[in-house]
Design an enzyme around this catalytic site. Structure first.
Site, PDB file in Angstrom:
ATOM      1  N   CYS A 398       0.843  -1.199   0.000  1.00  0.00           N
ATOM      2  CA  CYS A 398       0.000   0.000   0.000  1.00  0.00           C
ATOM      3  C   CYS A 398       0.882   1.255   0.000  1.00  0.00           C
ATOM      4  O   CYS A 398       1.507   1.570  -1.006  1.00  0.00           O
ATOM      5  CB  CYS A 398      -0.964  -0.040   1.180  1.00  0.00           C
ATOM      6  SG  CYS A 398      -2.367   1.093   1.003  1.00  0.00           S
ATOM      7  N   HIS A 525      -3.413  -5.388   0.167  1.00  0.00           N
ATOM      8  CA  HIS A 525      -2.857  -5.904   1.429  1.00  0.00           C
ATOM      9  C   HIS A 525      -2.894  -7.433   1.420  1.00  0.00           C
ATOM     10  O   HIS A 525      -3.855  -8.042   1.887  1.00  0.00           O
ATOM     11  CB  HIS A 525      -3.664  -5.380   2.619  1.00  0.00           C
ATOM     12  CG  HIS A 525      -3.476  -3.925   2.888  1.00  0.00           C
ATOM     13  ND1 HIS A 525      -2.590  -3.441   3.818  1.00  0.00           N
ATOM     14  CD2 HIS A 525      -4.066  -2.835   2.324  1.00  0.00           C
ATOM     15  CE1 HIS A 525      -2.637  -2.118   3.842  1.00  0.00           C
ATOM     16  NE2 HIS A 525      -3.526  -1.719   2.936  1.00  0.00           N
ATOM     17  N   GLU A 527      -1.480  -9.498   3.260  1.00  0.00           N
ATOM     18  CA  GLU A 527      -1.406 -10.108   4.590  1.00  0.00           C
ATOM     19  C   GLU A 527      -2.767 -10.547   5.114  1.00  0.00           C
ATOM     20  O   GLU A 527      -2.856 -11.474   5.927  1.00  0.00           O
ATOM     21  CB  GLU A 527      -0.766  -9.137   5.592  1.00  0.00           C
ATOM     22  CG  GLU A 527      -1.582  -7.903   5.926  1.00  0.00           C
ATOM     23  CD  GLU A 527      -1.290  -6.707   5.038  1.00  0.00           C
ATOM     24  OE1 GLU A 527      -1.524  -5.556   5.470  1.00  0.00           O
ATOM     25  OE2 GLU A 527      -0.824  -6.931   3.899  1.00  0.00           O
TER      26      GLU A 527
END
Length: 605
Positions: A398, A525, A527
């Site tokens: 990001c 993102h 994750e």
């Protein structure tokens, strides 16, 4: 529908979220379908505008919901996809009730906490609990509800009242209450003290909720005499008192529950003993043991703004852990405050500046996560520059990707004032700009949020290979700014490859430096979708590159991809991915609903 309520007492931060996730995992391993609800008593409608330093990370769901980080624990442990409705807040409930009052739905009645707020809470729970979250049809078997905060908090009182009514409403055999409490050890005395838990349970019972199971947090396993004392004073059977002592990693918590037969106590309380199977957690157990036995370190410098609280980057840390375990390396995270790398710190605190740079230069890989605001941005730019120029594996997420683009414009294109309009609205070279559909007046829920599709522009790039040579990938987003599409061609001519774009081709999603060992930046993102048994592809790439294993790993990915294309069933249809799960193609019946599902052991969380 069966319900398990998890509450907390004495102090906050005991690990109710991990406990609730672990309970769900063990029940799933018994063959049940699980969903989860997190109740947060704060007045915010969601977690989107809350500071990561105060509340931890904002976890983003597929539907764009900005929710409490505990929903990330649920998704990782249970391998499910939740919705924003799975996170209940006081703000959401009051907003819902006030909207109904404004429409005249209460027919002139005085709107009160009881019964209108409490009824709305119960209706919300019943509605959301019936929604499948595992990709299969039909409602789940059990809903695990976690009540945030600590018993006695004034803001949680309406929820306590509602849940007390709810337990009576659903009836015995359909509701099980688990109370997580602290059993401290005073250094001066050296014995485990039960009084805090006694007071906590007394308070809970006084509010209308009776705990069926006590999950006691402590540094060491509870002594037998302590368990007997808790049983006597808290009116809970000895077999229903679970010792959750400190462990080497949280993957051991479900194993502790299983060893102490917590699942049997819960199943008995829910009248499910006769239909549930013994929990199958062999794969989960093996992973926990592997994590404990890793010795060869991989050092990752995490260059961020919120390094003072690890929960600010919880999903990033989990994704790094998943990838490092898959690469059989012991993860060592070097926390580098981004502002400490800057020239200002060199002048004001040279020792701090030197220490930060030593950590960065001693790392095997560099990760720059997302964030908001201009504090520390120059440090992130310097970290990207260091990784690019010194061939150090780099992953920018990001804002981390945006700072890498800014650095490239400044260093390679020689545009010295290149910047994001977030940090310099008047820059003459805006390489990162505000998205047209965003709002500059309202902060909550106005970003580009949730799951969006990224299309690979080239197949011969590291990112596409890490994703198994996929043509596209769905990942979760949370941002207001994007790479300026008007500068893309100039950047590409200078060697920066935009290998992933959205469906319009105008929104940049993935950058790479083809000549670099591993230099990847992503607008999304990754994750948030990493799982213990299925680590995020790009985090795997970072760890593998940091260990010197990337070429071997990419080769194995190519080989697996070719095998996948060749594995075809007798009727010409692509066969299931049996190489990931030995019983993935063997359908099993839901023990309660009779519907078929393919992951019966619940260990792919």
């Amino acid at each position: 529908m069966k319900y398990v309520l998890v509450t907390g007492g004495v102090v906050s931060g005991l690990g109710k979220g991990v406990t609730a996730s672990s309970i769900g995992l063990v029940l799933k391993a018994c063959g049940l379908r699980i969903t989860s609800i997190k109740i947060d008593p704060y007045l915010n409608t969601d977690a989107g505008t809350m500071s990561p330093v105060e509340h931890g990370e904002v976890f983003v769901l597929d539907d764009g919901g900005e929710v409490d980080l505990d929903l990330g624990n649920y998704e990782r442990f249970l391998n499910i996809k939740l919705t924003s409705d799975n996170n209940i807040t006081t703000g959401k409930i009051y907003q819902h009730v006030i909207n109904k009052e404004r429409k005249g739905d209460y027919l002139g009645k005085t709107v009160q906490v009881v019964p209108h707020i409490t009824d709305a809470i119960q209706e919300w729970i019943e509605r959301v609990a019936m929604v499948p979250v595992d990709g299969k049809e039909g409602p789940p078997d059990v809903c695990v509800i976690e009540l945030g905060g600590t018993i006695g908090d004034i803001e949680s009182m309406p929820f306590i009242e509602a849940l007390g009514q709810f337990s009576y409403h659903v009836g015995p055999g359909n509701f099980c209450s688990v109370h997580v409490s602290l059993v401290p050890v005073l250094d001066a005395v050296g014995e485990q003290k039960t009084k805090p838990t006694q007071h906590s349970v007394r308070g809970l019972r006084g509010l209308g909720l009776t705990p069926h199971i006590l999950a006691c947090r402590s540094t060491k396993a509870l002594d037998e005499n302590v368990i007997e004392k808790l049983s006597q004073f808290c009116h809970v059977p000895v077999s229903n008192i679970i010792s959750l002592y400190d462990v080497t990693n949280i993957w051991h918590i479900p194993l502790l529950l299983k060893e102490q037969k917590a699942h049997e106590a819960i199943l008995k309380g829910l009248n499910l003993l006769s239909v549930a199977q013994e929990p199958k957690l062999e794969e989960w157990m093996a992973r926990a043991k592997i994590c404990d036995t890793l010795h060869d370190p991989v050092r990752i410098a995490l260059v961020g703004k919120y390094t003072g609280l690890s929960d600010s980057y919880l999903s990033v840390l989990k994704a790094l852990l998943h990838a490092s375990v898959a690469c059989r390396r012991k993860l060592v995270v070097e926390w580098v405050p981004a502002s400490d790398l800057e020239e200002t710190t060199l002048k004001e605190a040279p020792d701090v500046h030197s220490a930060a740079w030593n950590l960065l230069k001693g790392a095997d890989g560099v990760l720059v996560p997302g964030g908001f605001g201009d504090r520390g941005v120059q440090g992130k730019i310097l970290a990207a520059k260091y990784a690019r120029e010194n061939n150090v594996p780099f992953l920018g997420i990001c804002l981390g990707m945006q700072t890498a683009v800014i650095e490239y414009c400044r260093s390679v294109l020689k545009l010295r004032d290149a910047n994001s309009t977030e940090f310099d609205p008047d820059t003459t070279n805006p390489c990162v700009i505000f998205m047209p559909e965003g709002s500059k007046t309202h902060m909550g829920g106005t970003m580009r949020l949730g799951s969006r599709r990224t299309y690979f522009q080239v197949t011969d790039c590291k990112s596409a290979k890490l994703y198994g040579n996929a043509k596209s990938v769905d990942e979760r987003h949370r941002h207001r700014y994007e790479v300026n599409p008007d500068m893309v061609r100039e950047l590409e001519m200078a060697g920066l490859a935009f290998v992933g774009k959205d469906e319009t081709g105008k929104r940049m999603e993935i950058i790479e430096l083809p000549t670099h060992p591993y230099f990847v930046g992503v607008q999304f993102h990754p994750e948030f979708k990493s799982r213990p048994a299925k680590p995020s592809a790009l985090f795997l790439g970072l760890i593998a590159a940091s260990c010197g294993q990337l070429d071997v790993f990419l080769h194995s990915q190519d080989h697996a991809s070719r095998l996948k294309k060749k594995v075809v069933s007798s009727n010409g249809v692509l066969a299931p991915k049996v190489y990931q799960n030995g019983n993935a193609n063997k359908p099993r019946k839901s023990l309660l609903k009779g519907s078929f599902y393919t992951n019966g052991n619940g260990v792919h969380a």
